[in-house]
Design a protein around this motif. Structure first.
Motif, short mmCIF file in Angstrom:
data_model
loop_
_atom_site.label_atom_id
_atom_site.label_comp_id
_atom_site.label_asym_id
_atom_site.label_seq_id
_atom_site.Cartn_x
_atom_site.Cartn_y
_atom_site.Cartn_z
N LEU A 240 -2.30 36.38 58.96
CA LEU A 240 -0.97 36.44 58.36
C LEU A 240 -0.30 37.78 58.63
CD1 LEU A 240 -1.86 34.72 54.97
CD2 LEU A 240 -0.74 33.68 56.95
N GLU A 241 -1.08 38.86 58.63
CA GLU A 241 -0.53 40.19 58.93
C GLU A 241 -0.03 40.28 60.37
OE1 GLU A 241 -3.02 43.22 55.96
OE2 GLU A 241 -3.76 42.82 58.00
N ASP A 242 -0.65 39.53 61.26
CA ASP A 242 -0.27 39.60 62.68
C ASP A 242 0.92 38.71 63.01
OD1 ASP A 242 -2.31 41.39 63.13
OD2 ASP A 242 -3.70 39.92 63.97
N SER A 243 1.41 37.97 62.02
CA SER A 243 2.55 37.08 62.24
C SER A 243 3.84 37.70 61.71
CB SER A 243 2.32 35.75 61.53
OG SER A 243 3.51 34.97 61.51
N PRO A 244 4.95 37.61 62.46
CA PRO A 244 6.22 38.14 61.98
C PRO A 244 6.86 37.27 60.90
CG PRO A 244 6.52 37.08 64.11
CD PRO A 244 5.04 37.09 63.84
N LEU A 245 6.25 36.13 60.59
CA LEU A 245 6.82 35.20 59.61
C LEU A 245 6.69 35.71 58.17
CD1 LEU A 245 5.51 31.78 60.98
CD2 LEU A 245 7.87 32.63 61.04
N PHE A 246 5.69 36.55 57.92
CA PHE A 246 5.38 36.95 56.55
C PHE A 246 5.59 38.44 56.32
CE2 PHE A 246 2.81 33.32 57.80
CZ PHE A 246 3.17 32.39 56.83
N ASN A 247 5.88 38.78 55.09
CA ASN A 247 6.14 40.18 54.73
C ASN A 247 4.82 40.93 54.52
OD1 ASN A 247 7.04 42.62 53.76
ND2 ASN A 247 7.65 41.81 51.76
N ALA A 248 4.13 41.15 55.61
CA ALA A 248 2.86 41.90 55.61
C ALA A 248 2.55 42.23 57.05
CB ALA A 248 1.74 41.05 55.00
N GLY A 249 2.03 43.42 57.31
CA GLY A 249 1.71 43.77 58.68
C GLY A 249 2.93 43.68 59.58
N LYS A 250 2.83 42.91 60.65
CA LYS A 250 3.88 42.79 61.66
C LYS A 250 5.24 42.40 61.08
CE LYS A 250 5.82 42.25 65.72
NZ LYS A 250 6.30 43.43 66.48
N GLY A 251 5.26 41.56 60.07
CA GLY A 251 6.52 41.08 59.52
C GLY A 251 7.01 41.83 58.31
N ALA A 252 6.50 43.03 58.08
CA ALA A 252 6.86 43.79 56.88
C ALA A 252 8.35 44.10 56.81
CB ALA A 252 6.05 45.08 56.83
N VAL A 253 8.88 44.10 55.60
CA VAL A 253 10.30 44.41 55.40
C VAL A 253 10.52 45.92 55.50
CG1 VAL A 253 10.64 42.40 53.93
CG2 VAL A 253 10.01 44.59 52.89
N PHE A 254 11.80 46.30 55.52
CA PHE A 254 12.17 47.71 55.69
C PHE A 254 12.52 48.36 54.35
CE2 PHE A 254 12.66 46.09 59.90
CZ PHE A 254 12.44 47.17 60.76
#
Length: 347
Positions: free
Chosen positions: A87-101
């Motif tokens: 899930l962290e490696d996916s841009p779909l979720f707000n964690a890891g790769k897909g974290a918000v700003f």
């Protein structure tokens, strides 16, 4: 003769008793896993059929990753870590790769993990270069005497232990950045009509919560739970939510349950949500379902908090409880049945 028969009987009886008091170790054959990808204002009309399928596909990939580990006799800790990494490696979720700003245009990551067997836990907050925060949280648990490390110190510890570090630009996702710009514009408009000025943040209440989490039960009866997040869009002042707070966003205890939370973090911290569910089971002997309902639908809701939890007890009972319009979620129960969900209503 009677004496000899009596002695033989005594020897046989003692051997039988010895076998009863020292049984060969057995394992709990039940395994189960449950995950979430965040709760909030998730409405069917706001997701295209294609995007909905993308979410479901990634949720299924993640939950099957962890379930396969459990099937092969792996630990619940391994299952939780590897599942969350997907899930962290996916841009779909707000964690890891897909974290918000954040308000400053950065991605600051938090995570925690807990072992229900030993009650050991590890957590990190505010890191900006660690590719997989959940792995760093586990490293803190297993390779330090501490529970929670933050910011530069946590990143230095990650480097010391050979974890994968990335340039902060790795976390840039265009739609997340656009969300920041919209939040800032809304904030500016509302501040123009409000005298609270410096400490007023109107974007918090309307935020969508995109934390990810996992709870797993392995063949040995051990429960583990983990949570990872990028926090809230436009967060300021180094704000940290419930995800890295043991007892609030994450908790695991073999005698009761494992819990991972997602939602308005301040309320989950104030309600100590994850631990409260376990405490109700321990002290009031409530079932996992009843304890989760009381905490989420009564205590949290009455205080004004929104969000949800996933939870799993030692029997393999799975609960996915939330008071928002939706929560990305998936589970594989002790019978091997897969469940996928996004919206509040049955799907």
């Amino acid at each position: 003769m009677k004496r000899i028969v009596f002695l033989i009987f005594l020897v046989a009886f003692s051997q039988c008793k010895s076998g009863e008091t020292n049984p060969s170790p057995t394992s709990n054959n039940k395994i189960a896993i449950v995950i979430h990808g965040g709760a909030g204002t998730i409405l069917k009309e706001n997701l295209t059929p294609e995007l909905e399928q993308e979410y479901k596909k990634k949720l299924e990939e993640a939950v099957r990753t962890g379930y396969k580990i459990l099937q092969n006799g792996g630990s619940s800790l391994d299952a939780v870590e590897k599942t969350i990494r997907v899930l962290e490696d996916s841009p779909l979720f707000n964690a890891g790769k897909g974290a918000v700003f954040t308000n400053q245009g950065k991605n600051e990551l938090d995570a925690s993990i807990m072992d229900g067997k030993s009650l050991k836990a590890g957590a990190i907050a505010g890191v900006t270069t660690v590719k997989n925060p959940i792995t760093l949280a586990r490293t803190v648990m297993e390779k330090s005497e501490h529970v929670l490390l933050a910011r530069e110190g946590a990143e230095f510890f990650a480097a010391q232990n050979g974890l994968e570090l990335v340039d902060p630009s790795y976390f840039y996702v265009e739609n997340r950045y656009q969300s920041l710009l919209r939040a800032k514009e809304k904030e500016k408009i509302e501040l123009d009509h409000d005298d609270k000025a410096e400490f007023y943040d109107p974007t918090i209440k309307d935020s969508k919560y995109g934390t990810v989490g996992c709870v797993a039960l392995d063949k040995n009866g051990n429960i583990a739970a983990g949570t990872s997040t990028g926090g809230m869009t436009n967060k300021k002042w180094g704000r940290i939510g419930d995800a890295p707070i043991i007892g609030a966003g994450t908790y695991a205890n073999n005698s009761t349950c494992g819990v991972s939370a997602t939602g308005w973090g301040e309320f989950f911290i104030r309600n100590v949500v994850a631990y409260d569910i376990a405490a109700l089971m321990d002290y009031k002997k409530k079932t996992l379902e009843k304890a989760s309902q009381e905490v989420i639908q009564k205590k949290l809701t009455q205080l004004g908090g929104t969000g949800g939890i996933i939870a799993l007890d030692k029997k393999g009972t799975i609960v996915m409880e939330f008071n928002t319009p939706g929560m990305y979620r998936a589970a594989i129960d002790s019978n091997g049945k897969l469940t996928l969900g996004i919206y509040k209503e049955n799907e």
